[in-house]
Design a protein around this motif. Structure first.
Motif, PDB file in Angstrom:
ATOM      1  N   LEU A  96      14.572 -20.002  14.230  1.00 50.97           N
ATOM      2  CA  LEU A  96      13.135 -20.005  14.465  1.00 50.97           C
ATOM      3  C   LEU A  96      12.663 -21.315  15.082  1.00 50.97           C
ATOM      4  N   VAL A  97      11.593 -21.190  15.867  1.00 47.67           N
ATOM      5  CA  VAL A  97      10.939 -22.358  16.456  1.00 47.67           C
ATOM      6  C   VAL A  97       9.476 -22.360  16.029  1.00 47.67           C
ATOM      7  N   ALA A  98       8.760 -23.437  16.370  1.00 48.10           N
ATOM      8  CA  ALA A  98       7.374 -23.612  15.920  1.00 48.10           C
ATOM      9  C   ALA A  98       6.471 -22.474  16.373  1.00 48.10           C
ATOM     10  N   GLU A  99       6.765 -21.882  17.522  1.00 51.36           N
ATOM     11  CA  GLU A  99       5.922 -20.806  18.050  1.00 51.36           C
ATOM     12  C   GLU A  99       5.955 -19.544  17.192  1.00 51.36           C
ATOM     13  N   ALA A 100       6.859 -19.493  16.226  1.00 48.25           N
ATOM     14  CA  ALA A 100       6.907 -18.338  15.320  1.00 48.25           C
ATOM     15  C   ALA A 100       5.745 -18.331  14.339  1.00 48.25           C
ATOM     16  N   ARG A 101       5.049 -19.449  14.229  1.00 47.93           N
ATOM     17  CA  ARG A 101       4.061 -19.606  13.170  1.00 47.93           C
ATOM     18  C   ARG A 101       2.938 -18.574  13.220  1.00 47.93           C
ATOM     19  N   THR A 102       2.388 -18.278  14.380  1.00 43.00           N
ATOM     20  CA  THR A 102       1.253 -17.355  14.467  1.00 43.00           C
ATOM     21  C   THR A 102       1.632 -15.976  13.967  1.00 43.00           C
ATOM     22  N   ALA A 103       2.758 -15.446  14.457  1.00 47.75           N
ATOM     23  CA  ALA A 103       3.198 -14.119  14.025  1.00 47.75           C
ATOM     24  C   ALA A 103       3.542 -14.118  12.544  1.00 47.75           C
ATOM     25  N   LEU A 104       4.139 -15.200  12.076  1.00 46.10           N
ATOM     26  CA  LEU A 104       4.499 -15.275  10.663  1.00 46.10           C
ATOM     27  C   LEU A 104       3.261 -15.314   9.782  1.00 46.10           C
ATOM     28  N   ASP A 105       2.250 -16.058  10.186  1.00 49.26           N
ATOM     29  CA  ASP A 105       1.003 -16.106   9.414  1.00 49.26           C
ATOM     30  C   ASP A 105       0.417 -14.702   9.253  1.00 49.26           C
ATOM     31  N   GLN A 106       0.448 -13.909  10.321  1.00 52.49           N
ATOM     32  CA  GLN A 106      -0.090 -12.559  10.263  1.00 52.49           C
ATOM     33  C   GLN A 106       0.715 -11.686   9.300  1.00 52.49           C
ATOM     34  N   LEU A 107       2.037 -11.788   9.365  1.00 55.16           N
ATOM     35  CA  LEU A 107       2.883 -10.992   8.473  1.00 55.16           C
ATOM     36  C   LEU A 107       2.679 -11.388   7.012  1.00 55.16           C
ATOM     37  N   LEU A 108       2.542 -12.682   6.749  1.00 59.00           N
ATOM     38  CA  LEU A 108       2.302 -13.136   5.382  1.00 59.00           C
ATOM     39  C   LEU A 108       0.968 -12.610   4.853  1.00 59.00           C
ATOM     40  N   SER A 109      -0.023 -12.510   5.725  1.00 60.60           N
ATOM     41  CA  SER A 109      -1.339 -12.030   5.298  1.00 60.60           C
ATOM     42  C   SER A 109      -1.312 -10.547   4.919  1.00 60.60           C
ATOM     43  N   GLU A 110      -0.315  -9.820   5.393  1.00 61.21           N
ATOM     44  CA  GLU A 110      -0.210  -8.384   5.124  1.00 61.21           C
ATOM     45  C   GLU A 110       0.703  -8.068   3.949  1.00 61.21           C
ATOM     46  N   ALA A 111       1.399  -9.070   3.412  1.00 61.73           N
ATOM     47  CA  ALA A 111       2.368  -8.847   2.340  1.00 61.73           C
ATOM     48  C   ALA A 111       1.751  -9.105   0.973  1.00 61.73           C
ATOM     49  N   ASP A 112       2.361  -8.535  -0.056  1.00 65.88           N
ATOM     50  CA  ASP A 112       1.968  -8.817  -1.439  1.00 65.88           C
ATOM     51  C   ASP A 112       2.776  -9.959  -2.028  1.00 65.88           C
ATOM     52  N   ALA A 113       3.974 -10.193  -1.497  1.00 64.61           N
ATOM     53  CA  ALA A 113       4.822 -11.308  -1.922  1.00 64.61           C
ATOM     54  C   ALA A 113       5.855 -11.538  -0.834  1.00 64.61           C
ATOM     55  N   ALA A 114       6.416 -12.741  -0.810  1.00 62.61           N
ATOM     56  CA  ALA A 114       7.369 -13.095   0.241  1.00 62.61           C
ATOM     57  C   ALA A 114       8.599 -13.768  -0.343  1.00 62.61           C
ATOM     58  N   ALA A 115       9.707 -13.634   0.375  1.00 63.91           N
ATOM     59  CA  ALA A 115      10.932 -14.401   0.103  1.00 63.91           C
ATOM     60  C   ALA A 115      11.203 -15.238   1.342  1.00 63.91           C
ATOM     61  N   MET A 116      11.321 -16.541   1.147  1.00 62.61           N
ATOM     62  CA  MET A 116      11.465 -17.460   2.267  1.00 62.61           C
ATOM     63  C   MET A 116      12.802 -18.189   2.173  1.00 62.61           C
TER      64      MET A 116
ATOM     65  N   VAL B 136       9.175 -16.316  -3.487  1.00 64.99           N
ATOM     66  CA  VAL B 136      10.438 -16.852  -3.972  1.00 64.99           C
ATOM     67  C   VAL B 136      11.065 -17.608  -2.812  1.00 64.99           C
ATOM     68  N   ILE B 137      11.566 -18.800  -3.091  1.00 67.99           N
ATOM     69  CA  ILE B 137      12.125 -19.663  -2.052  1.00 67.99           C
ATOM     70  C   ILE B 137      13.566 -19.971  -2.410  1.00 67.99           C
ATOM     71  N   ASP B 138      14.463 -19.752  -1.430  1.00 67.52           N
ATOM     72  CA  ASP B 138      15.891 -19.882  -1.699  1.00 67.52           C
ATOM     73  C   ASP B 138      16.585 -20.514  -0.502  1.00 67.52           C
ATOM     74  N   ALA B 139      17.823 -20.913  -0.714  1.00 69.18           N
ATOM     75  CA  ALA B 139      18.732 -21.336   0.351  1.00 69.18           C
ATOM     76  C   ALA B 139      18.118 -22.446   1.203  1.00 69.18           C
ATOM     77  N   ASP B 140      18.163 -22.295   2.532  1.00 74.80           N
ATOM     78  CA  ASP B 140      17.634 -23.359   3.385  1.00 74.80           C
ATOM     79  C   ASP B 140      16.123 -23.498   3.289  1.00 74.80           C
ATOM     80  N   GLY B 141      15.447 -22.519   2.710  1.00 75.16           N
ATOM     81  CA  GLY B 141      14.036 -22.716   2.391  1.00 75.16           C
ATOM     82  C   GLY B 141      13.859 -23.843   1.404  1.00 75.16           C
ATOM     83  N   LEU B 142      14.778 -23.949   0.435  1.00 77.50           N
ATOM     84  CA  LEU B 142      14.744 -25.049  -0.532  1.00 77.50           C
ATOM     85  C   LEU B 142      15.080 -26.372   0.133  1.00 77.50           C
ATOM     86  N   ASN B 143      16.032 -26.351   1.056  1.00 78.68           N
ATOM     87  CA  ASN B 143      16.369 -27.583   1.767  1.00 78.68           C
ATOM     88  C   ASN B 143      15.203 -28.068   2.619  1.00 78.68           C
TER      89      ASN B 143
END
Length: 291
Positions: free
Chosen positions: A86-106, A131-138
């Motif tokens: 992923l690159v920084a430009e993923a942020r807009t699409a990701l923000d939209q997907l997060l707004s539609e979810a009830d919970a996320a795993a990162m 829930v945050i795991d793996a390289d999300g924790l790093n």
């Protein structure tokens, strides 16, 4: 701290005979990179096998077809990448997907770098449970000094090395129960928020929010193999998106995940336990705790 290890496990309520998939939560898995497409797929499959109504995977465009090919029951959404992650430009699409979810795993298979660190630092402030795991924790460890109070419930699932990065120093003895417990509780309290939970993986996994704790007794050495942590992430995500509180979700998920590992080992032998075998054993594990 209050020890709830021997108290009854929290359980999900029985399914409503008139319920539909929207009633059981929309889970979003954010992860994957070139060479690590299986990680978010394992999380998503485990999430579906643990009762989530709908599961989506947000992943770099370069691995989307691979992620989609593992299972037809979840949806996939491409995010901007540099051909590997992923690159920084993923942020807009990701923000939209997060707004539609009830919970996320990162984090499963998400890779490392400044862009990943930025995305995880921003996701830390989101209000939905995660829930945050793996390289999300790093990524969180890389931005540790900049993290404020999380925006919502958080479950962090480090193994010993990830825990050392988050904490800023390793455990003197990573197999010492009391030391693991105190260090995990201290980390949970330091991260702030009323529902910040640390699940410190390993033999006798510790689950704590800094005020309560439980030590898990299920699981076996056969689970020390690639992808098993991604399965745990998916189980926790399923419980969060079905409305379970963070501590209860982490505690129940650790038990069921370990039980699935025990069932898989009984069938295959410990040497042959794999992450897909764990997912196959989840239905039997869920039947055991629900009966």
């Amino acid at each position: 701290m209050i020890d709830v290890t021997d108290t009854e496990l929290p359980l999900l309520p029985a399914r409503d005979p008139f319920g539909h998939k929207g009633d059981y939560g929309r889970g979003l898995v954010v992860g994957g990179s070139l060479g690590m497409a299986g990680a978010p797929a394992l999380s998503a499959m485990a999430c579906l096998a643990s009762g989530a109504g709908l599961v989506a995977v947000a992943t770099p465009r370069c691995v989307l077809s691979t992620v989609a090919g593992y299972c037809p029951a979840y949806t996939t959404h491409p995010l901007a990448d540099d051909g590997e992650q992923l690159v920084a430009e993923a942020r807009t699409a990701l923000d939209q997907l997060l707004s539609e979810a009830d919970a996320a795993a990162m984090g499963p298979g998400i890779g490392r770098g400044d862009a990943i660190n930025d995305l995880l630092e921003r996701a830390w402030t989101e209000s939905l449970p995660a829930v945050i795991d793996a390289d999300g924790l790093n990524a969180l460890a890389a931005r540790r000094s900049f993290l404020g109070t999380p925006g919502g419930p958080r479950v962090l699932t480090p193994h010993a090395k990830e825990f050392a990065r988050l904490r800023g120093q390793p455990l003197d003895n990573p197999n010492h129960d009391a030391q693991r417990l105190e260090a995990a509780a201290e980390l949970a309290r330091s991260l702030g928020g009323p529902e910040t939970v640390v699940l410190l993986k390993g033999a006798r996994t510790v689950v704590t929010n800094g005020h309560r704790y439980a030590v898990n007794s299920t699981g076996n050495p056969g689970m020390a193999t690639g992808g098993v942590g991604d399965v745990l992430t998916g189980v926790i995500l399923a419980l969060l998106c079905q409305g379970m509180a963070a501590f209860d979700a982490a505690r129940l998920a650790a038990h069921v995940h370990g039980l699935a590992g025990d069932l898989a080992a009984a069938k295959l032998g410990q040497l042959s336990v794999t992450a897909p075998a764990l997912i196959e054993a989840l239905p039997a594990a869920w039947r055991t705790v629900s009966s």
